[in-house]
Design a protein around this motif. Structure first.
Motif, mmCIF file in Angstrom:
data_model
loop_
_atom_site.group_PDB
_atom_site.id
_atom_site.type_symbol
_atom_site.label_atom_id
_atom_site.label_comp_id
_atom_site.label_asym_id
_atom_site.label_seq_id
_atom_site.Cartn_x
_atom_site.Cartn_y
_atom_site.Cartn_z
ATOM 1 N N ARG A 58 0.817 -1.212 0.000
ATOM 2 C CA ARG A 58 0.000 0.000 0.000
ATOM 3 C C ARG A 58 0.857 1.271 0.000
ATOM 4 N NH1 ARG A 58 -4.783 -0.032 4.197
ATOM 5 N NH2 ARG A 58 -5.454 1.583 2.748
ATOM 6 N N PHE A 59 2.093 1.187 0.545
ATOM 7 C CA PHE A 59 2.969 2.362 0.605
ATOM 8 C C PHE A 59 3.732 2.604 -0.700
ATOM 9 C CE2 PHE A 59 3.789 2.750 5.494
ATOM 10 C CZ PHE A 59 2.449 3.057 5.676
ATOM 11 N N GLN A 60 3.575 1.741 -1.692
ATOM 12 C CA GLN A 60 4.344 1.893 -2.926
ATOM 13 C C GLN A 60 4.167 3.254 -3.601
ATOM 14 O OE1 GLN A 60 5.153 -1.925 -5.441
ATOM 15 N NE2 GLN A 60 3.162 -2.244 -4.461
ATOM 16 N N PRO A 61 2.947 3.842 -3.628
ATOM 17 C CA PRO A 61 2.836 5.172 -4.252
ATOM 18 C C PRO A 61 3.737 6.218 -3.598
ATOM 19 C CG PRO A 61 0.664 4.184 -3.987
ATOM 20 C CD PRO A 61 1.620 3.298 -3.251
ATOM 21 N N ARG B 79 4.825 -9.278 -14.261
ATOM 22 C CA ARG B 79 4.364 -9.022 -15.624
ATOM 23 C C ARG B 79 3.187 -8.059 -15.700
ATOM 24 N NH1 ARG B 79 4.311 -15.287 -17.928
ATOM 25 N NH2 ARG B 79 6.561 -15.696 -17.694
ATOM 26 N N LEU B 80 2.460 -7.889 -14.618
ATOM 27 C CA LEU B 80 1.266 -7.037 -14.615
ATOM 28 C C LEU B 80 1.558 -5.738 -13.874
ATOM 29 C CD1 LEU B 80 -1.507 -9.707 -13.875
ATOM 30 C CD2 LEU B 80 -1.307 -8.335 -15.972
ATOM 31 N N GLY B 81 1.890 -4.702 -14.609
ATOM 32 C CA GLY B 81 2.221 -3.435 -13.971
ATOM 33 C C GLY B 81 1.063 -2.828 -13.205
ATOM 34 N N GLU B 82 -0.174 -3.130 -13.633
ATOM 35 C CA GLU B 82 -1.334 -2.531 -12.975
ATOM 36 C C GLU B 82 -1.759 -3.281 -11.721
ATOM 37 O OE1 GLU B 82 -1.070 -4.411 -15.869
ATOM 38 O OE2 GLU B 82 -2.921 -3.868 -16.939
ATOM 39 N N ALA B 83 -1.127 -4.416 -11.422
ATOM 40 C CA ALA B 83 -1.545 -5.244 -10.284
ATOM 41 C C ALA B 83 -0.954 -4.725 -8.978
ATOM 42 C CB ALA B 83 -1.117 -6.685 -10.502
ATOM 43 N N VAL C 28 -5.633 -7.988 -7.958
ATOM 44 C CA VAL C 28 -6.100 -6.806 -7.239
ATOM 45 C C VAL C 28 -5.541 -5.568 -7.934
ATOM 46 C CG1 VAL C 28 -6.117 -5.593 -5.030
ATOM 47 C CG2 VAL C 28 -6.166 -8.104 -5.081
ATOM 48 N N THR C 29 -6.425 -4.697 -8.381
ATOM 49 C CA THR C 29 -6.024 -3.456 -9.039
ATOM 50 C C THR C 29 -6.709 -2.277 -8.350
ATOM 51 O OG1 THR C 29 -7.829 -3.483 -10.657
ATOM 52 C CG2 THR C 29 -5.818 -4.671 -11.240
ATOM 53 N N ALA C 30 -6.274 -1.079 -8.688
ATOM 54 C CA ALA C 30 -6.817 0.114 -8.039
ATOM 55 C C ALA C 30 -8.310 0.270 -8.281
ATOM 56 C CB ALA C 30 -6.069 1.358 -8.517
ATOM 57 N N ASP C 31 -8.761 -0.071 -9.504
ATOM 58 C CA ASP C 31 -10.164 0.144 -9.838
ATOM 59 C C ASP C 31 -10.950 -1.157 -10.030
ATOM 60 O OD1 ASP C 31 -9.063 -0.762 -12.184
ATOM 61 O OD2 ASP C 31 -9.537 1.024 -13.372
ATOM 62 N N GLY C 32 -10.325 -2.302 -9.801
ATOM 63 C CA GLY C 32 -11.028 -3.571 -9.944
ATOM 64 C C GLY C 32 -11.217 -4.019 -11.382
ATOM 65 N N HIS C 33 -10.405 -3.488 -12.292
ATOM 66 C CA HIS C 33 -10.511 -3.868 -13.708
ATOM 67 C C HIS C 33 -9.139 -4.340 -14.206
ATOM 68 C CE1 HIS C 33 -14.608 -2.384 -14.178
ATOM 69 N NE2 HIS C 33 -14.243 -1.314 -13.495
ATOM 70 N N THR D 64 -10.875 -5.000 -6.205
ATOM 71 C CA THR D 64 -10.160 -3.916 -5.531
ATOM 72 C C THR D 64 -9.596 -4.443 -4.215
ATOM 73 O OG1 THR D 64 -12.120 -3.159 -4.318
ATOM 74 C CG2 THR D 64 -11.739 -2.204 -6.505
ATOM 75 N N TRP D 65 -8.709 -3.675 -3.608
ATOM 76 C CA TRP D 65 -8.090 -4.075 -2.343
ATOM 77 C C TRP D 65 -9.156 -4.354 -1.280
ATOM 78 C CZ3 TRP D 65 -2.902 -4.788 -1.244
ATOM 79 C CH2 TRP D 65 -2.574 -4.964 0.100
ATOM 80 N N ALA D 66 -10.170 -3.496 -1.180
ATOM 81 C CA ALA D 66 -11.175 -3.617 -0.127
ATOM 82 C C ALA D 66 -12.081 -4.826 -0.315
ATOM 83 C CB ALA D 66 -12.019 -2.347 -0.066
ATOM 84 N N GLU D 67 -12.130 -5.392 -1.515
ATOM 85 C CA GLU D 67 -13.016 -6.528 -1.768
ATOM 86 C C GLU D 67 -12.400 -7.872 -1.373
ATOM 87 O OE1 GLU D 67 -15.704 -5.131 -5.587
ATOM 88 O OE2 GLU D 67 -13.582 -5.631 -5.943
ATOM 89 N N VAL D 68 -11.137 -7.864 -0.970
ATOM 90 C CA VAL D 68 -10.437 -9.102 -0.623
ATOM 91 C C VAL D 68 -10.449 -9.297 0.889
ATOM 92 C CG1 VAL D 68 -8.231 -10.324 -0.718
ATOM 93 C CG2 VAL D 68 -8.952 -8.904 -2.645
#
Length: 526
Positions: free
Chosen positions: A268-271, A442-446, A464-469, A492-496
């Motif tokens: 979660r701290f990566q940003p 391999r998945l930059g958006e993950a 798990v992605t920021a927008d669930g897509h 999304t993170w909250a759905e797990v």
């Protein structure tokens, strides 16, 4: 541990501690403490715990919002001779009911909000303790803290080194957590004393700023508290909230040189680490425990440091045993070489002089040859004493001095441990953890990838992605060359569903997505 803070204050040296929010134990006392102020807070808590009925040999259950005062309250309970049991507020009321029944505490320390939430689920937490103290005011079945404040603390109580010292629960990824009993010999002498050595690169120095973002009800931070107080760095930062936006101001005000956090918190701290003026620019040592880390996350933080040679120390162990192996990562060790991707499944070797490991067949318990997967057994002097209310379960996992970790791994010919999966989660065709490593690379958006093995069907990947897509093209490219898997599900993170330490509750997630929670493993050793 009962006089740890007193001894630190008497030495006249110790860290200045900065909090991201005030303690629940002392909400009006601010966010900056010196060692003497912390010692006074522990003494004060020892006084009111004794007034509430805590005494030698009795249990004190603590369940509240996440913060370091879990460990201050535990030290106060130890001071009066009681045995603290730290329970996470993330646990469901039903799980708390099970654990409190096993504990039968003389005193329960909690909050009115948690009592109300549990009550709405039909669970009266106060009914399982002799006295319930609510830190934030009176509540049904509980007295307010003001009713016992102001009592003098009794003289510190010394206990036998083999007597129970503290009780912590396991993560509970596969059901109700286990209550793990540690003694002074297993936890302080077996773990904290070893960690307090001033080793090159990884030892704490007097000029260090140490940041900790953990789940404070769990056993790791009680040991960490002993270490960080005795090593006396310059400053200590306590992050109780793992939202990066809330952690950022404290990290920027006091850029840390050592950071220890939960794996899920690092994710979660990566940003923050990717910002130009990131708060980890001075960090020389990153430490992770509890759960598997994937290479992209580690790489992000090592690259964020402006140090010439930042190091990541990854520990593998359990609440029952403490660390069993250590592995060190650097920028070079995580760089791809000739197209071969590095893995964090290589957990290194057993802790020298402290731990022995063997890999055996899960059915026969006969040793397997190097390079073959099997069940990992450990021998360590830091192994726990018991499971409260489940002694038979503890006895099944401990045989002739060897502890059954419940992990499936490969032992190489050079003695390194290559972790595959938990036995209960292990599938016949692939290692879920190793596949997750590859997918995250391999998945930059993950933000996170979870592969769920299931009997009679292809493994189910969850991204798990920021927008669930998740774009189909991205998945097709990422899955190329990997074993057959079902179509991915993006969340999304909250759905797990997660534990208090941020671990994915894999069985709950599988049931949530498919309506069935059966796994490929037996689950006998969880």
């Amino acid at each position: 541990m009962g006089v740890l803070f007193d001894e630190c204050a008497e030495r006249g040296r110790g860290p200045t501690v900065y909090l991201d929010r005030p303690f629940d134990l002392a909400p009006g006392a601010g966010t900056r403490y010196d060692p003497a102020e912390l010692a006074a807070l522990v003494q004060q808590a020892a006084g009111w715990l004794a007034a509430a009925g805590a005494g030698p040999g009795q249990r004190v259950a603590i369940v509240k919002d996440n913060h370091w005062d879990y460990d201050l309250l535990a030290c106060a309970a130890v001071r009066v001779g009681a045995v603290p049991a730290q329970l996470s507020a993330h646990l469901a009321p039903g799980s708390l009911e099970v654990l409190l029944k096993r504990l039968d505490p003389a005193v329960l320390v909690t909050t009115s909000a948690l009592l109300t939430t549990a009550g709405e689920s039909g669970v009266d937490l106060s009914s399982f303790a002799g006295t319930t103290v609510s830190l934030d005011g009176p509540a049904t079945g509980a007295i307010g803290l003001h009713e016992v404040l102001g009592r003098s603390a009794p003289a510190p109580h010394r206990r036998d080194p083999d007597a129970p010292l503290i009780i912590n629960h396991t993560s509970g990824t596969t059901g109700a957590p286990k209550l793990v009993v540690h003694s002074t010999r297993t936890l302080v002498r077996g773990l904290a004393r070893f960690e307090s050595r001033r080793l090159p690169l990884i030892g704490v120095r007097g000029d260090d700023v140490v940041a900790n973002a953990s789940a404070y009800p769990h056993g790791r931070t009680f040991c960490w508290t002993a270490v960080v107080l005795s090593m006396a760095p310059h400053e200590v930062l306590i992050l109780s909230d793992h939202d990066p936006d809330r952690a950022d101001p404290l990290l920027r005000a006091h850029p840390p040189t050592i950071v220890e956090a939960l794996p899920s918190t690092f994710v979660r701290f990566q940003p923050l680490a990717r910002q130009l003026d990131n708060p980890f620019r001075r960090t020389r040592l990153f430490i992770s425990t509890y759960d598997a880390m994937h290479p992209p996350t580690i790489r992000t933080f090592l690259d964020a440091s402006t140090r010439r040679f930042p190091v990541w120390m990854q520990g593998w162990g359990q609440t029952e045993t403490g660390p069993l192996t250590f592995r060190f990562h650097t920028r070079g060790s995580l760089a791809a070489d000739r197209g071969v991707r590095p893995t964090t499944r290589d957990l290194g070797r057993p802790v020298p002089g402290k731990t022995r490991l063997r890999v055996v067949d899960p059915e026969t318990f006969e040793p397997v040859r190097g390079g073959r997967p099997g069940l990992v057994l450990a021998r360590t002097g830091a192994c726990c004493q018991d499971y409260v209310g489940e002694t038979e379960r503890w006895q099944r996992k401990r045989s002739a001095g060897w502890w059954n970790t419940g992990d499936i791994a490969v032992r190489t010919r050079t003695g390194r441990v290559l972790l595959l999966d938990r036995e209960v989660d292990h599938g016949p065709e692939l290692s879920c953890l190793q596949t997750e490593d590859l997918l995250e690379d391999r998945l930059g958006e993950a933000q996170e990838c979870v592969v769920l093995a299931r009997p009679g069907a292809d493994p189910l990947p969850v991204v798990v992605t920021a927008d669930g897509h998740l774009p189909r093209a991205s998945w097709r490219a990422a899955a190329r060359g990997l074993p057959s898997m079902a179509a991915p599900i993006a969340l999304t993170w909250a759905e797990v569903p997660r534990t208090g330490t941020g671990k994915v509750r894999r069985h709950a997630l599988l049931e949530q997505l498919t309506g069935r929670g059966e796994t490929c493993g037996s689950g006998e050793w969880t």
